[in-house]
Motif scaffolding. Structure first.
Motif, short mmCIF file in Angstrom:
data_model
loop_
_atom_site.label_atom_id
_atom_site.label_comp_id
_atom_site.label_asym_id
_atom_site.label_seq_id
_atom_site.Cartn_x
_atom_site.Cartn_y
_atom_site.Cartn_z
N GLU A 75 0.86 -1.19 0.00
CA GLU A 75 0.00 0.00 0.00
C GLU A 75 0.89 1.23 0.00
OE1 GLU A 75 -3.06 2.36 2.96
OE2 GLU A 75 -2.93 0.19 3.11
N VAL A 76 0.59 2.15 -0.88
CA VAL A 76 1.27 3.44 -0.92
C VAL A 76 0.18 4.51 -0.97
CG1 VAL A 76 2.81 4.96 -2.22
CG2 VAL A 76 3.27 2.51 -2.14
N GLY A 77 0.22 5.40 -0.02
CA GLY A 77 -0.75 6.50 0.02
C GLY A 77 -0.01 7.83 0.14
N TRP A 78 -0.62 8.88 -0.32
CA TRP A 78 0.01 10.18 -0.25
C TRP A 78 -1.03 11.29 -0.13
CZ3 TRP A 78 -1.47 13.38 -4.20
CH2 TRP A 78 -1.95 12.77 -5.36
N THR A 79 -0.61 12.40 0.44
CA THR A 79 -1.44 13.60 0.53
C THR A 79 -0.54 14.80 0.31
OG1 THR A 79 -2.90 12.55 2.13
CG2 THR A 79 -2.98 14.95 2.02
N ALA A 80 -0.99 15.75 -0.46
CA ALA A 80 -0.24 16.97 -0.70
C ALA A 80 -1.17 18.16 -0.47
CB ALA A 80 0.32 17.00 -2.12
N GLY A 81 -0.69 19.15 0.26
CA GLY A 81 -1.48 20.33 0.55
C GLY A 81 -1.84 20.38 2.02
N PRO A 82 -2.58 21.41 2.42
CA PRO A 82 -2.99 21.53 3.82
C PRO A 82 -3.86 20.34 4.23
CG PRO A 82 -3.40 23.57 2.63
CD PRO A 82 -3.03 22.53 1.62
N SER A 83 -3.54 19.76 5.40
CA SER A 83 -4.32 18.61 5.85
C SER A 83 -4.23 18.48 7.35
CB SER A 83 -3.82 17.32 5.18
OG SER A 83 -2.48 17.09 5.57
N GLY A 84 -5.09 17.64 7.91
CA GLY A 84 -5.07 17.35 9.34
C GLY A 84 -5.98 18.27 10.12
N PRO A 85 -6.13 17.98 11.44
CA PRO A 85 -7.02 18.78 12.28
C PRO A 85 -6.55 20.23 12.38
CG PRO A 85 -5.99 17.00 13.56
CD PRO A 85 -5.52 16.89 12.15
N VAL A 86 -5.23 20.44 12.39
CA VAL A 86 -4.68 21.79 12.33
C VAL A 86 -3.95 21.85 10.99
CG1 VAL A 86 -3.09 23.43 13.38
CG2 VAL A 86 -4.36 21.82 14.83
N PRO A 87 -4.63 22.39 9.97
CA PRO A 87 -4.04 22.33 8.62
C PRO A 87 -2.63 22.92 8.57
CG PRO A 87 -6.30 23.09 8.51
CD PRO A 87 -5.92 23.05 9.97
#
Length: 182
Positions: A75-87
């Motif tokens: 499994e390979v996952g990725w996220t780019a940009g503002p994220s999370g509870p505190v972006p």
């Protein structure tokens, strides 16, 4: 004696109505692959992706009497940009894998904004390793092959036995010290 090509052909006949496909044919075996997810989507302020595959690696012994299987999951996952509870602006990449013998059931559903701009389900699957194992074992049985443990499975069993023995020694040690010293 049956060959790896004979087993691959027998398994291939059983794959018609399944999501599996034969990949990487070799003289000693083949890999049966299932793409669980290959998706990209937009979150609130970020772009994400997930690629997840399951493979069943099948190897036939040189004498043509038995075979071994090894499960591989990646499994390979990725996220780019503002994220999370505190972006926060940035990017994350996560990867995981497994190799050995496993009996699992998993399901995943992800809702996001598709590239078409609609909020929709971008990942949706339910999966059990039992189907792949059954397809191979039925085909192998029809050829008179018997299953044996792969090397990675043998290593896992030995590690589990050693770990269990160490835990038992620790428990016995704790009980003995409590009885005689306590």
């Amino acid at each position: 004696m049956p060959t790896a090509a004979d087993l691959a052909a027998a398994v291939g006949q059983r794959l018609e109505r399944t999501p599996y496909r034969i990949a990487d044919p070799r003289p000693d075996g083949f890999t049966m692959r299932l793409d669980l997810a290959d998706a990209r989507w937009w979150g609130v302020l970020s772009r994400s992706g997930l690629r997840e595959t399951h493979e069943l690696v099948v190897r036939v012994t040189p004498d043509g009497r038995s075979y071994a299987t090894t499960d591989r999951r990646m499994e390979v996952g990725w996220t780019a940009g503002p994220s999370g509870p505190v972006p926060h602006v940035g990017a994350t990449l996560r990867a995981s894998g497994f190799q050995g013998k496993t009996w699992t059931y998993s399901a995943k559903k992800v809702v996001g904004v598709s590239d078409a701009g609609r909020v929709e389900t971008v990942v949706d699957y339910a999966f059990s390793t039992a189907l792949g194992h059954r397809l191979v074992s039925e085909a192998a049985a029809s050829l008179g092959l018997r299953e044996k443990m792969s090397t990675s499975t043998k290593i896992g069993v030995v590690a589990a036995v050693i770990g269990g023995a160490m835990a038992l020694v620790a428990v016995v040690g704790a009980v003995v010290s409590t009885v005689f010293m306590g």
